[in-house]
Design a protein around this motif. Structure first.
Motif, mmCIF file in Angstrom:
data_model
loop_
_atom_site.group_PDB
_atom_site.id
_atom_site.type_symbol
_atom_site.label_atom_id
_atom_site.label_comp_id
_atom_site.label_asym_id
_atom_site.label_seq_id
_atom_site.Cartn_x
_atom_site.Cartn_y
_atom_site.Cartn_z
ATOM 1 N N GLY A 394 0.861 -1.354 -0.080
ATOM 2 C CA GLY A 394 -0.028 0.038 0.043
ATOM 3 C C GLY A 394 0.866 1.313 0.041
ATOM 4 O O GLY A 394 0.448 2.230 -0.422
ATOM 5 N N GLU A 395 2.182 1.260 0.401
ATOM 6 C CA GLU A 395 2.916 2.556 0.580
ATOM 7 C C GLU A 395 4.287 1.995 0.874
ATOM 8 O O GLU A 395 4.375 0.768 1.438
ATOM 9 N N PRO A 396 5.262 2.824 0.692
ATOM 10 C CA PRO A 396 6.506 2.572 1.078
ATOM 11 C C PRO A 396 6.806 2.240 2.499
ATOM 12 O O PRO A 396 5.961 2.907 3.420
ATOM 13 N N ASP A 418 7.242 -7.610 0.688
ATOM 14 C CA ASP A 418 6.937 -6.092 0.388
ATOM 15 C C ASP A 418 6.395 -6.039 -1.057
ATOM 16 O O ASP A 418 7.285 -6.258 -1.720
ATOM 17 N N THR A 419 5.133 -5.981 -1.105
ATOM 18 C CA THR A 419 4.580 -6.126 -2.603
ATOM 19 C C THR A 419 4.187 -4.821 -3.039
ATOM 20 O O THR A 419 3.286 -4.177 -2.624
ATOM 21 N N TRP A 420 4.807 -4.242 -4.312
ATOM 22 C CA TRP A 420 4.316 -3.077 -4.823
ATOM 23 C C TRP A 420 3.348 -3.565 -6.095
ATOM 24 O O TRP A 420 3.716 -4.392 -6.819
ATOM 25 N N TRP A 421 2.165 -2.884 -6.111
ATOM 26 C CA TRP A 421 1.361 -3.059 -7.195
ATOM 27 C C TRP A 421 0.278 -1.964 -7.069
ATOM 28 O O TRP A 421 0.431 -1.136 -6.301
ATOM 29 N N GLN A 422 -0.692 -2.233 -7.823
ATOM 30 C CA GLN A 422 -1.778 -1.036 -7.988
ATOM 31 C C GLN A 422 -3.081 -1.779 -8.391
ATOM 32 O O GLN A 422 -3.228 -2.838 -8.893
ATOM 33 N N THR A 423 -4.226 -0.998 -7.939
ATOM 34 C CA THR A 423 -5.548 -1.499 -8.693
ATOM 35 C C THR A 423 -5.425 -1.477 -10.148
ATOM 36 O O THR A 423 -6.093 -2.731 -10.585
ATOM 37 N N ASP A 512 4.404 6.212 -9.984
ATOM 38 C CA ASP A 512 5.350 6.487 -8.903
ATOM 39 C C ASP A 512 6.828 6.611 -9.287
ATOM 40 O O ASP A 512 7.201 6.180 -10.647
ATOM 41 N N ARG A 527 4.105 8.528 -4.995
ATOM 42 C CA ARG A 527 3.539 9.124 -6.233
ATOM 43 C C ARG A 527 4.106 10.275 -6.635
ATOM 44 O O ARG A 527 4.827 11.022 -5.930
ATOM 45 N N ASN A 533 -1.304 9.436 -0.564
ATOM 46 C CA ASN A 533 -1.521 7.953 0.007
ATOM 47 C C ASN A 533 -1.899 8.268 1.407
ATOM 48 O O ASN A 533 -0.929 8.280 2.274
ATOM 49 N N ARG A 538 -5.527 5.326 -1.592
ATOM 50 C CA ARG A 538 -5.240 6.192 -2.502
ATOM 51 C C ARG A 538 -6.338 7.380 -2.691
ATOM 52 O O ARG A 538 -7.479 7.110 -2.616
#
Ligand code: WTA
Length: 655
Positions: A394-396, A418-423, A512, A527, A533, A538
């Protein structure tokens, strides 16, 4: 505690390798194994995904082409026929999983329920039949506005089963926000509950639906299906509203899953962008099913015995992909919790871990920072020894919070993903694989196999190691969003036009800023657009500005975010008033409340500052950069020569 800064990240040299015991039992158990998969996927992405689609999913009819890429429009598994509800339910019923727990649910007041795959299948079929009786046919959109109860997942799976795209609206959004989303999606039916329990209060959901639909404001909506949860008094509108518990007993449990085209729309999920109007992100069926399935399986190294708990709400993409579709497609046990950590029960999360022997725990940095504040005595007094993998999203995540998570919750042995991704991406893009990837606190590490991520400048040129740039993805992947609902143009210019195609290759622009270190590890900074955030949620600055200016006392508003110890970022609004209105604390409180009723509590400004004027360029554009500096109490950075009126800044600084 602060957000990671470039300096702190560059200094972060600690490396945490998975233990040999963990790696040995993991599906992907070494960095070499990951690299091999990555190479294979990068060399021939279509073949890589086709093989997995064949192996991992059940298709009613095989595709005859893997990928059709007409940038920026992708289609996956052309002419394949599939149903995600079938893959999440029916196919498990012919195995021993039939009587395995699919959903374990814990209510905030302490009630609980477990649904096996057979029981969940039955309820999904019943709700699907009820929806049909209410007039829903394939292609109709259904709004879902629910608390975190099993019926939220049941509703989603029921829609998917009959081919009616759902549009889930987070239960914390206001009636106004709900109305805007239902209008855009032209929903035919809304599924809701009388209310939900959150932080020892009742969230009045049905009254918000009534308000959103008042005076036929959303003409497409014909029926409202209401689940009883809190049993408070609510109004039922005759001819429109029906109770689930009255219809369910007579609903047939026989409802074969509709064969859907791989590219049929599965759902719309609204997310904030840089304009006042949220975008309807469109996801389709086959590619989304495959990608959420595989990412869930490998990133959480799923085992049949796992009790997997993702603390997100089903109203966000994390809830869609990693509470409902990803875990259930894998036949896993997914735990749903209605409550939130709260002052009256600061140990509630750890009680849930202990009670059910949770093995995989996936949450957001903002929650981790809240746990740190609540004190170590709460986790320390519970038995957390069942945990084997931790995740964040969700955020760093700031390295201090990461280390606390590692030590206090993970007993220094659980890998952290630590998963980075988006809608928009549908599933994980950058993430460690827990048995393979050594982790660095604050880094989402490496791309998932099949994801060609990079950091580039505005011309699309890759930047050097440790240099900041824009995070982009080069090749289409199965669960990428297909378009903005009813707005291809917005899809094109939001994601594909900021950075021009490079050597004929289109680059997906994530919005990002990030850097890659000398080991190829990605460090996501946050962002680069006007999206904030707040507690991992978001929110567009323009959305809050539109909400503020819709109040009669407000002439103009400019919204920025400033760093916040727990929430990561907090909303800070600068407001100029209409002629006759005077600034006062009462007006401040009223404006904050106004934003809550226009959008929802997540958007409540932490601070509102009244000012006579806003800093603008000569062409009239608000210079947010300065406002961000002011909100954070920093020196102003950047060129002030383009400003129209320099005295504005002096006044703001004095104030
Ligand atoms: C941010 C949530 C750093 C990022 C799944 C992204 C992250 C936005 C991370 C998407 C992470 C998400 N590290 N930043 N691990 N995960 N973000 O659409 O700014 O609600 O663009 O999806 O959250 O938010 P969304």
């Amino acid at each position: 505690m602060s957000q990671p800064t470039i300096e702190s990240i560059l200094q972060e040299k600690r490396l945490f390798a998975p233990t040999p015991e963990f790696s040995q039992q993991a599906t992907i158990g070494s960095l070499e194994a990951y690299q091999q998969l990555y190479e294979q996927a990068a060399t021939d992405p279509a073949a890589f995904w086709a093989e997995l689609a064949d192996k991992e999913l059940d298709w009613f009819q095989k595709w005859d082409q893997v990928l059709d890429w007409q940038p920026p429009f992708a289609k996956w598994f052309i002419n394949g026929k599939i149903n995600i509800s079938y893959n999440c339910l029916d196919r498990h019923l012919t195995t021993w999983r039939k009587n395995k727990a699919a959903l374990i649910w814990e209510g905030e007041p302490g009630d609980s329920r477990t649904l096996t795959y057979a029981q969940l299948h039955r309820e999904v079929c019943q709700m699907a039949n009820v929806l049909k009786d209410l007039g829903v046919v394939k292609g109709d959109r259904v709004g879902i506005y629910m608390p975190m109860i099993p019926e939220a997942a049941i509703a989603m799976l029921a829609c998917a089963r009959i081919g009616a795209p759902h549009s889930v609206v987070f239960g914390g959004f206001s009636a106004e926000a709900l109305k805007a989303r239902l209008l855009d999606a032209e929903a035919k039916v809304v599924i809701t509950a009388d209310g939900g329990f959150r932080k020892d209060k009742i969230v009045p959901l049905k009254p918000a639906v009534d308000e959103a639909l008042k005076d036929n404001a959303v003409p497409s909506v014909q029926k409202v299906l209401v689940v009883q949860r809190t049993e408070q008094e609510i109004e039922m509108v005759s001819d429109r509203d029906v109770w689930w518990h009255e219809l369910q007993p007579n609903a047939s449990a026989n409802c074969p899953a509709e064969p859907m085209d791989s590219e049929d729309m599965l759902f719309i999920l609204y997310t904030s962008g840089t304009t006042g109007q949220p975008k309807g992100v469109v996801h389709t069926t086959g590619g989304y099913n495959l990608y959420t399935h595989v990412t869930c399986k490998w990133t959480f190294d799923l085992k049949e015995t796992d009790v997997y708990w993702c603390t997100a709400d089903v109203g966000w993409i994390t809830g869609h992909s990693y509470i409902v579709y990803g875990p259930l497609s894998n036949g896993a046990t997914s735990l749903m919790y209605e409550g939130a950590p709260r002052a009256s029960n600061p140990g509630c999360f750890w009680d849930v871990v202990e009670k059910y022997g949770v093995t995989i725990f996936y949450t957001a940095p903002t929650a981790i920072r809240a746990f740190i504040k609540m004190g170590d005595q709460h986790p320390n007094s519970r038995d957390l020894s069942s945990l084997r993998i931790l995740g964040t999203v969700g955020e760093p995540i700031n390295p201090e919070a990461w280390i606390w998570y590692h030590k206090t919750i993970g007993n220094e042995t659980c890998p952290i993903v630590d998963t980075w991704w988006q809608t928009e991406t549908g599933g994980f893009m950058l993430t460690p694989l827990p048995g393979a990837t050594p982790t660095k606190p604050g880094s989402a590490t490496l791309p998932f196999p099949g994801i060609l991520a990079d950091i580039v400048d505005l011309e699309g040129n890759p930047v050097a190691a440790n240099e900041g740039g824009y995070l982009v993805v080069k090749h289409p992947w199965p669960s990428m969003m297909r378009t903005v609902y009813k707005n291809d143009e917005r899809f094109r210019n939001t994601y594909w036009e900021h950075i021009p195609p490079k050597d004929g290759e289109y680059l997906y622009f994530a919005g990002d800023g990030a850097r890659k270190d000398e080991d190829g590890y990605f460090w996501v900074m946050g962002r680069v657009d006007d999206v904030m955030n707040i507690s991992g949620h978001r929110l567009g600055t323009m959305e809050v500005e539109s909400a503020l200016v819709s109040h009669p006392a407000v002439a103009e508003a400019a919204v920025v975010s400033r760093p916040h110890e727990v929430k990561g970022e907090d909303v800070y609004a600068f407001v100029t008033l209409e002629g006759t209105h005077a600034s006062s604390d009462e007006l401040k409180a009223e404006l904050k409340q106004h934003v809550v009723s226009e959008i929802g509590a997540i958007a409540r400004p932490g601070e509102i500052r009244f000012t006579d004027a806003l800093p603008k360029t000569r062409s009239g554009k608000i210079i947010r950069r300065f406002l961000r500096n002011l909100a954070a109490g920093e020196e102003l950075v950047g060129d002030i020569s383009t400003m129209e009126d320099l005295t504005v800044l002096d006044k703001l600084r004095e104030g």
